[in-house]
Write an enzyme that holds these catalytic residues in place. Structure first.
Site, PDB file in Angstrom:
ATOM      1  N   TYR A 280      35.215  43.553  47.620  1.00  0.00           N
ATOM      2  CA  TYR A 280      36.563  43.137  47.242  1.00  0.00           C
ATOM      3  C   TYR A 280      36.529  41.961  46.272  1.00  0.00           C
ATOM      4  CZ  TYR A 280      41.431  41.757  47.502  1.00  0.00           C
ATOM      5  OH  TYR A 280      42.722  41.428  47.158  1.00  0.00           O
TER       6      TYR A 280
ATOM      7  N   PRO B 255      43.157  31.182  41.694  1.00  0.00           N
ATOM      8  CA  PRO B 255      43.588  31.767  42.967  1.00  0.00           C
ATOM      9  C   PRO B 255      42.764  32.999  43.326  1.00  0.00           C
ATOM     10  CG  PRO B 255      45.129  32.324  41.217  1.00  0.00           C
ATOM     11  CD  PRO B 255      44.158  31.354  40.627  1.00  0.00           C
ATOM     12  N   ILE B 256      42.234  33.007  44.532  1.00  0.00           N
ATOM     13  CA  ILE B 256      41.516  34.164  45.067  1.00  0.00           C
ATOM     14  C   ILE B 256      42.091  34.455  46.442  1.00  0.00           C
ATOM     15  CG2 ILE B 256      39.288  35.062  45.846  1.00  0.00           C
ATOM     16  CD1 ILE B 256      37.923  33.403  43.757  1.00  0.00           C
TER      17      ILE B 256
ATOM     18  N   SER C 233      46.635  30.984  46.341  1.00  0.00           N
ATOM     19  CA  SER C 233      47.127  32.345  46.196  1.00  0.00           C
ATOM     20  C   SER C 233      48.243  32.684  47.177  1.00  0.00           C
ATOM     21  CB  SER C 233      45.964  33.331  46.391  1.00  0.00           C
ATOM     22  OG  SER C 233      46.422  34.672  46.380  1.00  0.00           O
TER      23      SER C 233
ATOM     24  N   GLN D  85      50.301  29.952  43.253  1.00  0.00           N
ATOM     25  CA  GLN D  85      50.319  31.207  42.496  1.00  0.00           C
ATOM     26  C   GLN D  85      51.227  32.198  43.202  1.00  0.00           C
ATOM     27  OE1 GLN D  85      48.381  34.145  43.835  1.00  0.00           O
ATOM     28  NE2 GLN D  85      49.439  35.374  42.298  1.00  0.00           N
TER      29      GLN D  85
ATOM     30  N   TYR E 185      52.927  35.946  43.578  1.00  0.00           N
ATOM     31  CA  TYR E 185      53.162  37.363  43.325  1.00  0.00           C
ATOM     32  C   TYR E 185      54.640  37.606  43.601  1.00  0.00           C
ATOM     33  CZ  TYR E 185      48.144  38.398  43.239  1.00  0.00           C
ATOM     34  OH  TYR E 185      46.813  38.450  42.923  1.00  0.00           O
TER      35      TYR E 185
ATOM     36  N   THR F  51      52.119  35.349  38.542  1.00  0.00           N
ATOM     37  CA  THR F  51      51.175  36.351  38.054  1.00  0.00           C
ATOM     38  C   THR F  51      51.938  37.577  37.579  1.00  0.00           C
ATOM     39  OG1 THR F  51      49.344  35.598  39.426  1.00  0.00           O
ATOM     40  CG2 THR F  51      49.295  37.887  38.731  1.00  0.00           C
TER      41      THR F  51
ATOM     42  N   ARG G 170      40.477  50.337  41.792  1.00  0.00           N
ATOM     43  CA  ARG G 170      39.275  49.571  42.091  1.00  0.00           C
ATOM     44  C   ARG G 170      38.294  50.440  42.883  1.00  0.00           C
ATOM     45  NH1 ARG G 170      42.469  44.024  43.995  1.00  0.00           N
ATOM     46  NH2 ARG G 170      43.650  43.775  42.048  1.00  0.00           N
TER      47      ARG G 170
ATOM     48  N   LYS H  61      51.016  33.607  34.354  1.00  0.00           N
ATOM     49  CA  LYS H  61      49.593  33.952  34.404  1.00  0.00           C
ATOM     50  C   LYS H  61      49.419  35.442  34.124  1.00  0.00           C
ATOM     51  CE  LYS H  61      45.681  33.685  37.646  1.00  0.00           C
ATOM     52  NZ  LYS H  61      45.372  35.121  37.799  1.00  0.00           N
TER      53      LYS H  61
ATOM     54  N   HIS I 264      43.012  38.942  35.135  1.00  0.00           N
ATOM     55  CA  HIS I 264      42.810  39.068  36.586  1.00  0.00           C
ATOM     56  C   HIS I 264      41.342  39.306  36.916  1.00  0.00           C
ATOM     57  CE1 HIS I 264      45.700  39.276  40.009  1.00  0.00           C
ATOM     58  NE2 HIS I 264      44.633  39.699  40.665  1.00  0.00           N
TER      59      HIS I 264
ATOM     60  N   ARG J 231      40.183  42.914  37.243  1.00  0.00           N
ATOM     61  CA  ARG J 231      40.469  43.674  38.453  1.00  0.00           C
ATOM     62  C   ARG J 231      41.655  44.627  38.334  1.00  0.00           C
ATOM     63  NH1 ARG J 231      38.432  41.922  43.070  1.00  0.00           N
ATOM     64  NH2 ARG J 231      40.333  42.062  44.326  1.00  0.00           N
TER      65      ARG J 231
ATOM     66  N   GLY K 221      35.595  35.322  33.789  1.00  0.00           N
ATOM     67  CA  GLY K 221      34.180  35.403  33.454  1.00  0.00           C
ATOM     68  C   GLY K 221      33.434  34.092  33.423  1.00  0.00           C
TER      69      GLY K 221
ATOM     70  N   ARG L 187      31.224  31.188  34.343  1.00  0.00           N
ATOM     71  CA  ARG L 187      30.142  31.021  35.314  1.00  0.00           C
ATOM     72  C   ARG L 187      29.473  29.660  35.221  1.00  0.00           C
ATOM     73  NH1 ARG L 187      32.687  34.477  36.826  1.00  0.00           N
ATOM     74  NH2 ARG L 187      32.158  36.619  37.409  1.00  0.00           N
TER      75      ARG L 187
END
Length: 445
Positions: A70, A123-124, A152, A174, A176, A202, A211, A319, A343, A346, A375, A377
């Site tokens: 996930y 946000p995760i 989130s 964040q 939804y 978002t 996914r 976002k 996202h 995703r 992305g 890192r």
């Protein structure tokens, strides 16, 4: 090089870590580096791997198969997730020499928020799949390192509990946008009362993307009651649940398999109250069904944004903006900032990499703070995004991986590694402060 007036170089207060070390406000890279090497001389290697690939591998070992899929997965063939990295890799740094970088600061201010670095925790959702302390541990790591956290809607802990775990630390909520307007109003009001500094809407999740990693496992965490703490702690949502339960909760439409008992137990544990009592109650199942009914609003349009101004005085950011024309519409709608994001790859397979979209958005709305995520890192990635016009950069999967490896301490170290590399990269490119990171420092291939 001349300083950009839109960026503050004030020094943010040093953050105190959960161990005995105090993270300095200046020259953080050398401090982190020295700690690692000195510990190494005593035979102690880092608990949290520094190399991004090793960090991800460690998280894979620490997490369940479903949980890792996930967090790590993306839409379709996952080409958008790869595009995010490819966009960063195409930007190359051109350092300047003979600049006094003996004293450096990564501190800045965004949306009136002092930050130890131009980095925030993106946000995760469903962080309980990484660690049982979930968002509480993550916000502790944010406080330890002096960076804001974007909490989130799909958090594993209520927004009030997250705020209470780090009193006074800058948080952004964040959102939804639910199909239930009363629930949207309730979420935003709760965030404002709990001390959150902004609402970040978002735009790219009117429905879940395709996914394959999750589909192959038949796994949606929300169908098991996970990642629903904002909802089950909300009075509007709980009223929806009570009404649904009173009308009778329909049973499964397919024959239950062996995993059904685990699903019911997961729902019972996740719902507020006693697990034993919840196993006898229709409320946990009613909560899952209510959530699936109201999670998203596919009919959301630009005209709906005006409603937020009616229910909150907080700054509003959008976002998921990837097109400069949408950035212009956002500006005309009176928003306070933009987050360039796909996202984490995703939602749409084959989408443009976030960093590829950033320059056009920045050019379209130079008067607005533009943030970016996707992305990232390491600290060199952050510098590249700043040079292309971002005011702050979201860090996502790396802190979740650190959380999986070692809880709050793991997330803290994962963030520190990024901040340390940012500081050292600034020094090696001739930038004593964030204000010195200018477009001339990079080339896009």
């Amino acid at each position: 090089m001349t300083a950009q007036p839109t960026r503050s170089t004030e020094t943010a207060p040093a953050a105190t870590s959960g161990d005995s070390d105090t993270q300095p406000a200046r020259n953080v890279g050398r401090w982190v580096q020295s700690r690692v090497y000195l510990n190494g001389a005593m035979g102690r290697r880092p608990t949290v791997p520094v190399a991004p690939a090793r960090l991800e591998a460690a998280a894979r070992r620490a997490m369940s198969r479903r949980g890792f899929a996930y967090v790590a997965g993306a839409a379709g063939a996952e080409s958008t997730a790869r595009a995010n990295r490819a966009a960063l890799d195409r930007v190359r740094i051109v350092p300047r020499r003979l600049v006094d970088v003996s004293s450096r600061s990564t501190a800045t201010t965004v949306l009136g928020t002092p930050m130890s670095a131009p980095v925030y925790l993106a946000p995760i959702g469903v962080l309980e799949m990484a660690h049982r302390e979930a968002d509480v541990a993550a916000v502790g790591a944010a406080a330890d390192t002096g960076v804001p956290m974007m909490v989130s809607t799909q958090a594993s802990r209520p927004m009030e509990e997250v705020a209470a775990a780090a009193p006074g630390h800058p948080l952004w909520f964040q959102l939804y946008w639910s199909s239930n307007e009363d629930l949207v109003t309730s979420f935003v009001g709760r965030a404002e009362r709990a001390g959150y500094g902004a609402v970040v809407v978002t735009l790219d999740t009117q429905m879940l993307g395709w996914r394959p990693r999750d589909l192959d496992l038949g796994f949606l965490p929300f169908a098991r009651g996970l990642g629903m703490a904002q909802y089950t702690s909300d009075p509007v949502f709980r009223d929806l649940v009570r009404r649904r339960a009173a009308g009778g909760v329909p049973g499964p439409t397919v024959r239950p398999g062996p995993g059904a008992i685990g699903t019911l137990l997961s729902m019972a544990r996740a719902y507020p109250g006693s697990t034993v009592e919840n196993l006898r109650s229709p409320l946990p199942r009613a909560a899952v069904q209510s959530f699936l009914d109201v999670f998203a609003q596919p009919a959301l349009t630009w005209s709906d944004l005006a409603r937020l101004r009616e229910v909150t005085t907080l700054p509003v950011l959008l976002k998921g903006v990837m097109h400069p024309d949408d950035a212009l519409r956002a500006r005309d709608a009176g928003v306070d900032g933009i987050v360039v994001s796909n996202h984490g790859g995703r939602q749409i397979d084959g989408e443009l990499g976030a960093l590829d979209a950033l320059p056009d958005v920045v050019q379209a709305v130079p008067e607005l703070p533009v943030l970016v995520e996707g992305g990232v890192r390491g600290g060199a990635d952050v510098l590249k995004a700043l040079a292309l016009g971002a005011r702050a950069v979201g860090l996502g999967r790396p802190y979740a991986y650190g959380l999986a490896v070692a809880g709050r301490a793991g997330a803290r170290e994962a963030v520190r590694h990024v901040l340390a590399e940012l500081d050292l990269t600034m020094a090696l490119t001739g930038c004593p402060s964030v204000a010195d990171v200018e477009p001339e420092l990079v080339r896009r291939r």
